[in-house]
Scaffold this motif. Structure first.
Motif, mmCIF file in Angstrom:
data_model
loop_
_atom_site.group_PDB
_atom_site.id
_atom_site.type_symbol
_atom_site.label_atom_id
_atom_site.label_comp_id
_atom_site.label_asym_id
_atom_site.label_seq_id
_atom_site.Cartn_x
_atom_site.Cartn_y
_atom_site.Cartn_z
ATOM 1 N N ILE A 94 4.490 -10.248 -1.263
ATOM 2 C CA ILE A 94 4.647 -9.551 -2.540
ATOM 3 C C ILE A 94 6.033 -8.928 -2.679
ATOM 4 C CG2 ILE A 94 2.169 -9.040 -2.564
ATOM 5 C CD1 ILE A 94 2.931 -6.116 -1.921
ATOM 6 N N LEU A 95 6.958 -9.277 -1.789
ATOM 7 C CA LEU A 95 8.291 -8.685 -1.857
ATOM 8 C C LEU A 95 8.990 -8.974 -3.189
ATOM 9 C CD1 LEU A 95 10.331 -7.004 -0.294
ATOM 10 C CD2 LEU A 95 11.263 -9.123 0.660
ATOM 11 N N PRO A 96 8.860 -10.172 -3.784
ATOM 12 C CA PRO A 96 9.489 -10.371 -5.103
ATOM 13 C C PRO A 96 8.898 -9.486 -6.194
ATOM 14 C CG PRO A 96 9.032 -12.492 -4.052
ATOM 15 C CD PRO A 96 8.331 -11.432 -3.247
ATOM 16 N N ARG A 97 7.675 -9.033 -6.034
ATOM 17 C CA ARG A 97 7.042 -8.164 -7.022
ATOM 18 C C ARG A 97 7.333 -6.682 -6.764
ATOM 19 N NH1 ARG A 97 0.914 -8.892 -7.585
ATOM 20 N NH2 ARG A 97 1.437 -7.369 -9.213
ATOM 21 N N LEU A 98 7.916 -6.373 -5.641
ATOM 22 C CA LEU A 98 8.145 -4.975 -5.273
ATOM 23 C C LEU A 98 9.248 -4.371 -6.133
ATOM 24 C CD1 LEU A 98 7.440 -2.689 -3.249
ATOM 25 C CD2 LEU A 98 9.287 -3.555 -1.803
ATOM 26 N N ARG A 99 8.953 -3.254 -6.748
ATOM 27 C CA ARG A 99 9.943 -2.542 -7.551
ATOM 28 C C ARG A 99 10.531 -1.344 -6.817
ATOM 29 N NH1 ARG A 99 10.044 -6.555 -9.246
ATOM 30 N NH2 ARG A 99 9.555 -7.369 -11.316
ATOM 31 N N GLY A 100 9.832 -0.830 -5.823
ATOM 32 C CA GLY A 100 10.361 0.283 -5.066
ATOM 33 C C GLY A 100 9.250 1.105 -4.441
ATOM 34 N N LEU A 101 9.671 2.153 -3.751
ATOM 35 C CA LEU A 101 8.737 3.087 -3.114
ATOM 36 C C LEU A 101 9.035 4.478 -3.638
ATOM 37 C CD1 LEU A 101 8.798 0.621 -1.029
ATOM 38 C CD2 LEU A 101 8.070 2.292 0.658
ATOM 39 N N GLU A 102 7.983 5.208 -3.938
ATOM 40 C CA GLU A 102 8.131 6.568 -4.459
ATOM 41 C C GLU A 102 7.532 7.561 -3.474
ATOM 42 O OE1 GLU A 102 7.067 9.248 -8.426
ATOM 43 O OE2 GLU A 102 6.360 7.172 -8.257
ATOM 44 N N ARG A 103 8.321 8.594 -3.154
ATOM 45 C CA ARG A 103 7.860 9.645 -2.249
ATOM 46 C C ARG A 103 7.103 10.685 -3.058
ATOM 47 N NH1 ARG A 103 6.937 9.568 3.153
ATOM 48 N NH2 ARG A 103 7.324 11.594 4.134
ATOM 49 N N ILE A 104 5.864 10.943 -2.653
ATOM 50 C CA ILE A 104 4.994 11.861 -3.374
ATOM 51 C C ILE A 104 4.846 13.132 -2.549
ATOM 52 C CG2 ILE A 104 2.746 12.181 -4.444
ATOM 53 C CD1 ILE A 104 4.425 9.962 -5.696
ATOM 54 N N GLY A 105 5.229 14.254 -3.137
ATOM 55 C CA GLY A 105 5.073 15.542 -2.478
ATOM 56 C C GLY A 105 5.830 15.669 -1.174
ATOM 57 N N GLU A 106 6.858 14.831 -0.961
ATOM 58 C CA GLU A 106 7.660 14.847 0.260
ATOM 59 C C GLU A 106 6.821 14.632 1.521
ATOM 60 O OE1 GLU A 106 10.423 18.047 0.660
ATOM 61 O OE2 GLU A 106 10.760 18.233 -1.492
ATOM 62 N N ARG A 107 5.677 13.907 1.352
ATOM 63 C CA ARG A 107 4.809 13.730 2.516
ATOM 64 C C ARG A 107 4.197 12.333 2.627
ATOM 65 N NH1 ARG A 107 -0.479 14.345 0.820
ATOM 66 N NH2 ARG A 107 -0.741 15.216 -1.268
ATOM 67 N N ARG A 108 4.134 11.552 1.525
ATOM 68 C CA ARG A 108 3.522 10.230 1.592
ATOM 69 C C ARG A 108 4.216 9.311 0.588
ATOM 70 N NH1 ARG A 108 0.277 8.378 -2.165
ATOM 71 N NH2 ARG A 108 -0.344 9.714 -3.892
ATOM 72 N N TRP A 109 3.864 7.983 0.664
ATOM 73 C CA TRP A 109 4.516 6.959 -0.154
ATOM 74 C C TRP A 109 3.530 6.322 -1.127
ATOM 75 C CZ3 TRP A 109 9.586 6.597 -0.268
ATOM 76 C CH2 TRP A 109 10.327 6.948 0.842
ATOM 77 N N ASP A 110 4.072 5.912 -2.269
ATOM 78 C CA ASP A 110 3.404 5.014 -3.208
ATOM 79 C C ASP A 110 4.251 3.760 -3.332
ATOM 80 O OD1 ASP A 110 1.301 6.652 -3.642
ATOM 81 O OD2 ASP A 110 1.713 7.043 -5.760
ATOM 82 N N VAL A 111 3.621 2.580 -3.141
ATOM 83 C CA VAL A 111 4.319 1.302 -3.312
ATOM 84 C C VAL A 111 4.136 0.869 -4.764
ATOM 85 C CG1 VAL A 111 4.510 -1.077 -2.539
ATOM 86 C CG2 VAL A 111 3.897 0.721 -0.910
ATOM 87 N N VAL A 112 5.247 0.714 -5.480
ATOM 88 C CA VAL A 112 5.208 0.398 -6.902
ATOM 89 C C VAL A 112 5.545 -1.083 -7.066
ATOM 90 C CG1 VAL A 112 6.118 0.940 -9.185
ATOM 91 C CG2 VAL A 112 5.910 2.748 -7.457
ATOM 92 N N LEU A 113 4.625 -1.828 -7.736
ATOM 93 C CA LEU A 113 4.812 -3.249 -8.011
ATOM 94 C C LEU A 113 5.019 -3.463 -9.508
ATOM 95 C CD1 LEU A 113 1.926 -4.639 -5.742
ATOM 96 C CD2 LEU A 113 4.319 -4.256 -5.124
ATOM 97 N N ASP A 114 5.322 -4.708 -9.871
ATOM 98 C CA ASP A 114 5.432 -5.009 -11.294
ATOM 99 C C ASP A 114 4.040 -4.972 -11.927
ATOM 100 O OD1 ASP A 114 4.337 -7.193 -10.097
ATOM 101 O OD2 ASP A 114 5.771 -8.648 -10.883
ATOM 102 N N ARG A 115 4.011 -5.064 -13.258
ATOM 103 C CA ARG A 115 2.780 -4.939 -14.046
ATOM 104 C C ARG A 115 2.154 -3.554 -13.886
ATOM 105 N NH1 ARG A 115 0.845 -10.035 -11.724
ATOM 106 N NH2 ARG A 115 -1.041 -8.915 -11.120
ATOM 107 N N GLY A 116 2.932 -2.592 -13.400
ATOM 108 C CA GLY A 116 2.446 -1.230 -13.292
ATOM 109 C C GLY A 116 1.485 -0.993 -12.153
ATOM 110 N N GLN A 117 1.341 -1.917 -11.240
ATOM 111 C CA GLN A 117 0.427 -1.736 -10.116
ATOM 112 C C GLN A 117 1.035 -0.787 -9.089
ATOM 113 O OE1 GLN A 117 -0.337 -5.822 -8.861
ATOM 114 N NE2 GLN A 117 -2.331 -5.791 -9.869
ATOM 115 N N ARG A 118 0.158 -0.065 -8.433
ATOM 116 C CA ARG A 118 0.602 0.947 -7.472
ATOM 117 C C ARG A 118 -0.374 0.980 -6.285
ATOM 118 N NH1 ARG A 118 3.761 5.928 -7.951
ATOM 119 N NH2 ARG A 118 4.262 5.193 -10.048
ATOM 120 N N ILE A 119 0.194 1.023 -5.059
ATOM 121 C CA ILE A 119 -0.592 1.143 -3.834
ATOM 122 C C ILE A 119 -0.323 2.520 -3.262
ATOM 123 C CG2 ILE A 119 -1.064 0.191 -1.555
ATOM 124 C CD1 ILE A 119 0.013 -2.474 -2.517
ATOM 125 N N MET A 120 -1.339 3.357 -3.211
ATOM 126 C CA MET A 120 -1.202 4.726 -2.732
ATOM 127 C C MET A 120 -1.516 4.752 -1.237
ATOM 128 S SD MET A 120 -3.185 6.499 -5.961
ATOM 129 C CE MET A 120 -2.774 8.172 -5.504
#
Length: 344
Positions: free
Chosen positions: A230-256
């Motif tokens: 899914i690397l071509p679909r990966l848009r980035g990683l977002e740090r939440i609360g300075e303690r964990r990650w959310d993986v952001v994909l295209d089509r607005g999908q998110r892996i918490m």
């Protein structure tokens, strides 16, 4: 020989035995003769005993001459003119030795640095070249150069021929970090390399966002490496609360991902996607924060399909049920659903 024996009376007397007189003793002289007493005097005895002490010997041999020399030097230096002449003479001798051609640095040679770092290093020199090598403190110069964000290490030395050599090891940008103050380039350890004006400047690098994301850059790179298919679909990683990650994909999908064991949870999500094509379906959020109870949040189209199968009213874009009395609203909902389906 028989005549010499005095005990033979019946024989003829021989030579008489010589009489030896005892030597006469000299008559004792009176006290007026002044015989000298060999014993030392009390003062000489005490001085001799004092000189047997190591401390006294050091004081006499070293301390006393040093004191006399210091006293003479102090008297001589008490005059201001003499002090000024002495200081100027010493400074002149030192300056003459330091500015000999053997100690002069004529040029700067930089290896392994970009143009920006080369200009910065040239501006950080404490003096203008040519200059004496005694005026260039290599250790202080190295500390100043290491303050540049793009420099990871530097080796400074003066080569024969008056060449100041600088071997620079620059930091390699590995990820982009977006935060409220702008966008910056980070290396694999999370150290700042440089600032950029926009994301498109380094579109080849992955993107992380959020406060504290720079301190967890190493973990973010590990997650990006595990993205795999899914690397071509990966848009980035977002740090939440300075303690964990959310993986952001295209089509607005998110892996918490959870706070602990984020890489393990992400690898489990990749396994589910390969086995059941999880991320290719109408799923908005995959919540893996609880390892024992993962949660899926499906999209609006999937929700309406389930509601239609159950005979329930469909939901609008705002998540509220549509008004079935007005056909326009239902048509608009279908139109939005169809548009969203095309986007997916």
């Amino acid at each position: 020989m028989q005549g010499l024996n005095p005990f033979r009376q019946d024989q003829e007397p021989g030579r008489p035995v010589p009489v030896r007189h005892a030597p006469s003793r000299p008559m004792p002289q009176g006290k007026a003769a002044g015989r000298r007493d060999p014993a030392p005097s009390r003062l000489a005895y005490r001085l001799n005993r004092m000189m047997l002490r190591p401390l006294i010997r050091r004081l006499v041999r070293i301390g006393l001459p040093a004191f006399l020399a210091a006293m003479v030097a102090g008297i001589w230096l008490s005059d201001d003119t003499r002090r000024a002449n002495l200081s100027s003479g010493i400074d002149g001798m030192v300056d003459k030795v330091q500015h000999r051609d053997a100690f002069m640095v004529h040029s700067l040679e930089i290896e392994g640095a970009s143009d920006a770092v080369t200009k910065g290093l040239g501006a950080m020199l404490p003096v203008d070249l040519p200059a004496s090598s005694f005026d260039i403190d290599l250790e202080k110069l190295r500390e100043r150069v290491l303050k540049l964000d793009a420099v990871a290490a530097i080796e400074l030395r003066i080569k024969p021929g008056g060449i100041l050599s600088a071997v620079v090891t620059e930091r390699v940008p590995a990820v982009l970090w977006r935060h409220p103050r702008g966008v910056e380039l980070l290396d694999k350890t999370g150290h700042r390399v440089a600032s950029v004006t926009a994301r498109d400047v380094r579109a080849d690098l992955p993107l992380i966002a959020g406060e504290g994301a720079d301190r967890a850059a190493a973990e973010a790179l590990a997650l990006i490496d595990a993205a795999g298919p899914i690397l071509p679909r990966l848009r980035g990683l977002e740090r939440i609360g300075e303690r964990r990650w959310d993986v952001v994909l295209d089509r607005g999908q998110r892996i918490m991902l959870p706070e602990d064991g984020a890489l393990r949870a992400f690898e489990r999500a990749m396994g589910l996607d390969q086995a059941q094509s999880l991320l290719s379906r109408d799923v908005d959020v995959v919540d893996l924060r609880r390892e024992a109870r993962p949660v899926l949040r499906i999209g609006l189209e999937a929700q309406n399909a389930i509601r239609r199968a159950r005979g329930q009213v469909e939901l609008g874009a705002d998540g509220k049920p549509l008004d079935t009395k007005t056909g326009s609203a239902a048509g608009a909902a279908r139109t939005d659903t169809g548009t969203q389906a095309k986007k997916t």
